[in-house]
Design an enzyme around this catalytic site. Structure first.
Site, PDB file in Angstrom:
ATOM      1  N   PRO A  88      45.522  58.264  43.669  1.00  0.00           N
ATOM      2  CA  PRO A  88      44.600  57.394  42.924  1.00  0.00           C
ATOM      3  C   PRO A  88      43.269  57.207  43.640  1.00  0.00           C
ATOM      4  O   PRO A  88      42.297  56.761  43.059  1.00  0.00           O
ATOM      5  CB  PRO A  88      45.362  56.066  42.830  1.00  0.00           C
ATOM      6  CG  PRO A  88      46.781  56.410  43.071  1.00  0.00           C
ATOM      7  CD  PRO A  88      46.775  57.580  44.006  1.00  0.00           C
ATOM      8  N   GLU A 115      54.082  55.399  49.509  1.00  0.00           N
ATOM      9  CA  GLU A 115      52.747  54.776  49.409  1.00  0.00           C
ATOM     10  C   GLU A 115      51.640  55.775  49.710  1.00  0.00           C
ATOM     11  O   GLU A 115      50.478  55.424  49.715  1.00  0.00           O
ATOM     12  CB  GLU A 115      52.668  53.608  50.408  1.00  0.00           C
ATOM     13  CG  GLU A 115      53.678  52.505  50.145  1.00  0.00           C
ATOM     14  CD  GLU A 115      53.641  52.031  48.707  1.00  0.00           C
ATOM     15  OE1 GLU A 115      54.688  52.059  48.041  1.00  0.00           O
ATOM     16  OE2 GLU A 115      52.545  51.668  48.247  1.00  0.00           O
ATOM     17  N   ARG A 153      46.184  77.382  31.427  1.00  0.00           N
ATOM     18  CA  ARG A 153      45.844  77.725  30.053  1.00  0.00           C
ATOM     19  C   ARG A 153      44.452  78.348  29.951  1.00  0.00           C
ATOM     20  O   ARG A 153      44.103  78.967  28.954  1.00  0.00           O
ATOM     21  CB  ARG A 153      45.950  76.514  29.137  1.00  0.00           C
ATOM     22  CG  ARG A 153      44.988  75.390  29.448  1.00  0.00           C
ATOM     23  CD  ARG A 153      45.383  74.132  28.737  1.00  0.00           C
ATOM     24  NE  ARG A 153      45.404  74.301  27.304  1.00  0.00           N
ATOM     25  CZ  ARG A 153      44.320  74.298  26.528  1.00  0.00           C
ATOM     26  NH1 ARG A 153      43.127  74.152  27.071  1.00  0.00           N
ATOM     27  NH2 ARG A 153      44.420  74.451  25.234  1.00  0.00           N
ATOM     28  N   ASP A 168      38.919  73.279  22.549  1.00  0.00           N
ATOM     29  CA  ASP A 168      39.579  71.987  22.788  1.00  0.00           C
ATOM     30  C   ASP A 168      38.529  70.964  23.186  1.00  0.00           C
ATOM     31  O   ASP A 168      37.416  71.304  23.528  1.00  0.00           O
ATOM     32  CB  ASP A 168      40.547  72.118  23.976  1.00  0.00           C
ATOM     33  CG  ASP A 168      41.815  72.828  23.559  1.00  0.00           C
ATOM     34  OD1 ASP A 168      41.912  73.171  22.362  1.00  0.00           O
ATOM     35  OD2 ASP A 168      42.660  73.068  24.405  1.00  0.00           O
TER      36      ASP A 168
HETATM   37  N1  4G3 Z   1      46.195  58.902  39.520  1.00  0.00           N
HETATM   38  C1  4G3 Z   1      46.752  59.939  40.173  1.00  0.00           C
HETATM   39  O1  4G3 Z   1      46.279  61.084  40.137  1.00  0.00           O
HETATM   40  C2  4G3 Z   1      47.998  59.683  40.997  1.00  0.00           C
HETATM   41  C3  4G3 Z   1      48.364  60.547  42.023  1.00  0.00           C
HETATM   42  C4  4G3 Z   1      49.515  60.279  42.783  1.00  0.00           C
HETATM   43  C5  4G3 Z   1      50.255  59.153  42.470  1.00  0.00           C
HETATM   44  N2  4G3 Z   1      51.378  58.818  43.122  1.00  0.00           N
HETATM   45  C6  4G3 Z   1      51.628  59.256  44.469  1.00  0.00           C
HETATM   46  C7  4G3 Z   1      50.700  58.547  45.384  1.00  0.00           C
HETATM   47  C8  4G3 Z   1      50.026  59.268  46.330  1.00  0.00           C
HETATM   48  C9  4G3 Z   1      49.149  58.609  47.190  1.00  0.00           C
HETATM   49  C10 4G3 Z   1      48.952  57.256  47.111  1.00  0.00           C
HETATM   50  C11 4G3 Z   1      49.610  56.540  46.131  1.00  0.00           C
HETATM   51  O2  4G3 Z   1      49.398  55.218  46.014  1.00  0.00           O
HETATM   52  C12 4G3 Z   1      50.502  57.201  45.268  1.00  0.00           C
HETATM   53  N3  4G3 Z   1      49.885  58.331  41.450  1.00  0.00           N
HETATM   54  C13 4G3 Z   1      48.770  58.581  40.732  1.00  0.00           C
END
Ligand code: 4G3
Length: 246
Positions: A88, A115, A153, A168
């Site tokens: 994230p 985490e 794709r 698309d």
């Molecule tokens: N929005 C995304 O691309 C996304 C990507 C991974 C993820 N989970 C693994 C993760 C990895 C790192 C930190 C963390 O808090 C959670 N969740 C959402």
């Protein structure tokens, strides 16, 4: 297209990529998938891949050694591939990124769990941190699957009709796609826009373009700023009343 994935759940990735367009691309050799599981590269008998965070706090962090070993093993197999960590905290993924990685021909995706991963792995081995959107998943695998689909794709020969990758959403200079209809012509007393039944291909193309423009303005006006609009597009947009947001 060669894609490497570092994941604690290789069977999840493998299973999800056996079906449909992507499954056929793998069978036809248009997509080569290489998976590496940090758990297979642990040195202790408990095959430990996570530990408690320094500084305290909830949850666990993926430990640096097995994860680094997994990334290095794929980098050896795909030395030219950028290493992309899905989190994230990353830069938003978009169609331009998908096109760039498809053109490059290879990418290594790191799917984190818990985490997240020890920051020293990001500093040493990750080229880019990428996010699929502002939400948190239990792991990066589903984000990796979405990226693999979006990239594969675009590979020539994967889609039956090459145009559809272009047409698309985000294909026509970043506009949202127009509405689509198919048989039956009347469904639950609802008909199909007459222009689509007219056989007038010029009128149909204009209607579709205008529908894309109107939808983009209503739902994602910020995309219009970046879009490559013709004079006719701009005249049409000016002719629209206030957006109803739908
Ligand atoms: N929005 C995304 O691309 C996304 C990507 C991974 C993820 N989970 C693994 C993760 C990895 C790192 C930190 C963390 O808090 C959670 N969740 C959402």
């Amino acid at each position: 297209m060669k894609v490497g994935v570092i994941t604690l759940f290789p069977e999840l990735m493998d299973g999800a990529l056996e079906h449909g367009v992507i499954g056929r691309a793998r069978t036809k050799g248009q997509l080569e998938l290489e998976l590496s599981n940090p758990r297979d590269l642990t040195a202790d008998k408990h095959r430990t891949v996570d530990d408690r965070p320094f500084g305290g706090g909830p949850g666990m962090v993926m430990t640096p050694a097995p994860l680094s070993a997994a990334i290095v093993s794929l980098k050896e197999a795909m030395p030219e591939a950028p290493v992309v960590y899905l989190s994230p905290q990353g830069r938003p993924f978009d169609q331009a990124m998908a096109r760039a990685w498809q053109a490059h021909g290879s990418v290594i995706l790191v799917a984190g769990r818990y985490e997240g991963i020890d920051e020293r792995v990001i500093d040493r081995l990750v080229d880019e941190e990428v996010s699929l959107g502002d939400f948190v998943l239990s792991g990066g695998e589903f984000a990796a699957l979405a990226i693999i689909d979006a990239v594969t794709r675009l590979e020539p020969g994967v889609l039956g009709d090459p145009l559809s990758a272009e047409e698309d959403s985000f294909g026509i200079e970043g506009l949202l796609d127009c509405p689509h209809y198919t048989r039956p012509e009347v469904y639950e007393n609802q008909t199909v826009p007459a222009v689509l039944m007219s056989g007038d291909h010029k009128a149909i193309a204009r209607w579709r373009r205008q529908q894309s423009l109107a939808r983009t303005r209503d739902r994602r006006p910020e995309l219009l700023e970046k879009a490559d609009l013709t004079k006719e597009d701009k005249v049409f947009l000016t002719s629209l009343g206030p957006s109803d947001g739908n």
